[in-house]
Design an enzyme around this catalytic site. Structure first.
Site, PDB file in Angstrom:
ATOM      1  N   PRO A 180       0.824  -1.218   0.000  1.00  6.53           N
ATOM      2  CG  PRO A 180      -0.946  -1.604   1.481  1.00  6.53           C
ATOM      3  CD  PRO A 180       0.362  -2.187   1.006  1.00  6.53           C
ATOM      4  CB  CYS A 181       1.571   3.558  -2.583  1.00  6.22           C
ATOM      5  SG  CYS A 181       0.046   3.828  -3.537  1.00  6.22           S
ATOM      6  CD  GLN A 182      -3.475   3.493   0.462  1.00  8.45           C
ATOM      7  OE1 GLN A 182      -2.456   2.846   0.678  1.00  8.45           O
ATOM      8  NE2 GLN A 182      -4.648   2.931   0.280  1.00  8.45           N
TER       9      GLN A 182
END
Length: 248
Positions: free
Chosen positions: A81-83
């Site tokens: 996940p890159c958030q």
């Protein structure tokens, strides 16, 4: 002989599709989102899909599902996940539990000992906290690993690639971290496309870039389409609400 990979943070399987085109098969996929897992099962019916939080899934469970032992898998891929690193978000980075999931990816790599691994993330990872996140990841990935009386070590490199440079009608920059324990130096691909003014030029090696593809290039030949329901008219607000709920 077909090469096998372990897919982590698989999403709907987009990264897998690319590697399938390159001659790999997915031995097991790990994903938390139920809808994505249903999509994976539909498109890869012969591939075991482990549905759950990777922090509670041991590498042994993953290897057993793939029917391999440590050292036997060719590749581990994934886009954690890159958030927490995204330029569009709050950029909490490694201070965000989602940012720490990159270390879960490396945990599986270090315990499964694939020949190679490829991790993809947003460009913002490079600059978060003056490069501390990237430095921590590169350091962890490069640490020697002892297994069955032998020592293994990954040669790790990274590079930012833009999808538009390779014929995709979208400017999408992502950092790719690549490692191998085979003692080889990995060469990242050279762009095949570029802006119109560059596309007319020939580089030092006699190679000419193709002009960037546009959305018109990609879809202009498709027949006109009408939204099948009013749902399409509500997508924009729905996306805004989802972004708001994910901490942006």
């Amino acid at each position: 002989m077909e090469k096998k990979l372990i897919s982590l943070f698989s999403g709907a399987g987009g990264m897998d599709i690319g590697f399938h085109a390159a001659g790999f098969s997915t031995a097991v996929a790990v994903e938390q989102d139920p809808s994505c897992c249903n999509t994976l099962r539909l498109n890869m019916p012969d591939t075991p899909v482990i549905e759950g939080d990777i922090t509670s899934i041991t590498t042994q469970v993953i290897l057993e599902a793939a029917k391999v032992n440590p050292l036997e898998i060719d590749l581990v891929i994934g886009g954690p996940p890159c958030q927490s690193f995204s330029l569009a978000g709050k950029r909490m980075g490694m201070d965000d539990p989602r940012g720490m999931l990159v270390l879960e990816f490396l945990r599986v790599v270090r315990e499964a000992l694939p020949k190679c691994f490829v991790m993809e993330n947003v460009k913002g990872m490079i600059n978060w906290s003056k490069g501390k996140a990237l430095e921590a990841i590169m350091t962890e990935a490069s640490q020697p690993i002892k297994y069955a009386g032998k020592e293994y070590k990954y040669a790790v490199s990274y590079h930012v690639l833009n999808a538009a440079d390779f014929g995709v009608p979208q400017f999408r920059e992502r950092v790719f971290i690549v490692g191998n324990r085979l003692g080889k130096t990995f060469q990242f691909p050279e762009p095949t496309h570029g802006p119109s003014n560059q596309a007319r030029q020939i580089d030092l090696f006699g190679k000419q870039l193709k002009p960037y593809k546009t959305v018109q290039d990609a879809i202009s030949t498709l027949p006109p389409a009408t939204p099948p329901s009013a749902m399409a008219l509500r997508v924009s607000q729905t996306i805004k609400d989802r972004i708001k709920n994910h901490g942006y």
